[in-house]
Design an enzyme around this catalytic site. Structure first.
Site, PDB file in Angstrom:
ATOM      1  N   HIS A 121       0.859  -1.197   0.000  1.00  0.00           N
ATOM      2  CA  HIS A 121       0.000   0.000   0.000  1.00  0.00           C
ATOM      3  C   HIS A 121       0.893   1.245   0.000  1.00  0.00           C
ATOM      4  CE1 HIS A 121      -4.216   1.535   1.227  1.00  0.00           C
ATOM      5  NE2 HIS A 121      -3.486   2.576   0.829  1.00  0.00           N
ATOM      6  N   LEU A 122       0.843   1.926  -1.117  1.00  0.00           N
ATOM      7  CA  LEU A 122       1.658   3.129  -1.335  1.00  0.00           C
ATOM      8  C   LEU A 122       1.498   4.139  -0.193  1.00  0.00           C
ATOM      9  CD1 LEU A 122       3.285   4.843  -3.453  1.00  0.00           C
ATOM     10  CD2 LEU A 122       1.072   5.581  -4.358  1.00  0.00           C
ATOM     11  N   HIS A 123       2.592   4.759   0.234  1.00  0.00           N
ATOM     12  CA  HIS A 123       2.507   5.831   1.227  1.00  0.00           C
ATOM     13  C   HIS A 123       3.709   6.755   1.064  1.00  0.00           C
ATOM     14  CE1 HIS A 123       4.489   2.286   2.979  1.00  0.00           C
ATOM     15  NE2 HIS A 123       5.191   3.085   3.754  1.00  0.00           N
ATOM     16  N   VAL A 124       3.460   8.033   1.279  1.00  0.00           N
ATOM     17  CA  VAL A 124       4.500   9.055   1.135  1.00  0.00           C
ATOM     18  C   VAL A 124       4.893   9.524   2.528  1.00  0.00           C
ATOM     19  CG1 VAL A 124       5.099  11.292   0.131  1.00  0.00           C
ATOM     20  CG2 VAL A 124       3.404   9.822  -1.016  1.00  0.00           C
TER      21      VAL A 124
END
Ligand SMILES: [Zn+2]
Length: 183
Positions: A121-124
């Site tokens: 799950h993409l996260h910045v």
């Protein structure tokens, strides 16, 4: 001048179980607003949201996360992409107002090989930095004091993140005592 940040409490995350049931970022994405305080969610929009990292490198370490479960930037729709990175921009402004850092690290680790803790799950990451912050946070012998510090940080940051459009948690929400112990 850069130094590695010493964040010894991260060992609990590194050696601990990663995800018990499903994806924690998906769970936060769909929580009722009453759960924002225990989830450490600061603001949620249609396609993305901001939450404090509970295993922070520095105080105020936040993540900007798409609500849909995607691993790569290229999997985002145009609307999701636009909102995610507009929220990164807004979050940087709110964080600067809230904790007045000397600098910010903004970064994305794509894939476990690149260092992503929750790669699916993409996260910045947005990490506030201060000159000399290798010693910014004291060594904590007992990592269980951290949940209270995280809650205090969440309440402090909420003052700035209230100004970003979207759903917000209520700092007056009752926080169940058992929640603190498992944060
Ligand atoms: Zn997910």
């Amino acid at each position: 001048m850069t130094h590695p940040i010493w964040a010894p409490w991260r060992i609990e995350y590194i050696v601990g179980p990663k995800i018990k049931d499903g994806c924690i970022f998906c769970a936060y994405a769909n929580r009722e607003c009453q759960g924002f305080r225990s989830d450490l969610t600061l603001v949620r929009q249609e396609h993305a949201y901001v939450a404090l990292n509970r295993y922070p490198f520095t105080a105020g370490h936040i993540m900007v996360i798409p609500r849909r479960h995607v691993a790569g930037i290229e999997e985002l729709s145009e609307a999701e992409y636009q909102e995610l990175f507009a929220l990164v921009r807004s979050a940087c402004g709110a964080l600067r107002a809230a904790v007045r850092p000397d600098g910010l690290n903004v970064g994305i680790n794509l894939g476990e090989a690149a260092g992503a803790g929750i790669a699916p799950h993409l996260h910045v990451h947005v990490v506030p930095r201060w000159a000399g912050d290798t010693n910014f946070m004291p060594v904590l012998a007992d990592v269980r004091v951290m949940p209270q510090a995280l809650d205090d940080t969440w309440k402090h940051l909420m003052k700035s993140f209230q100004n970003i459009d979207g759903e917000h948690g209520d700092p007056n929400t009752e926080l169940p005592s058992e929640t603190l112990s498992i944060l």
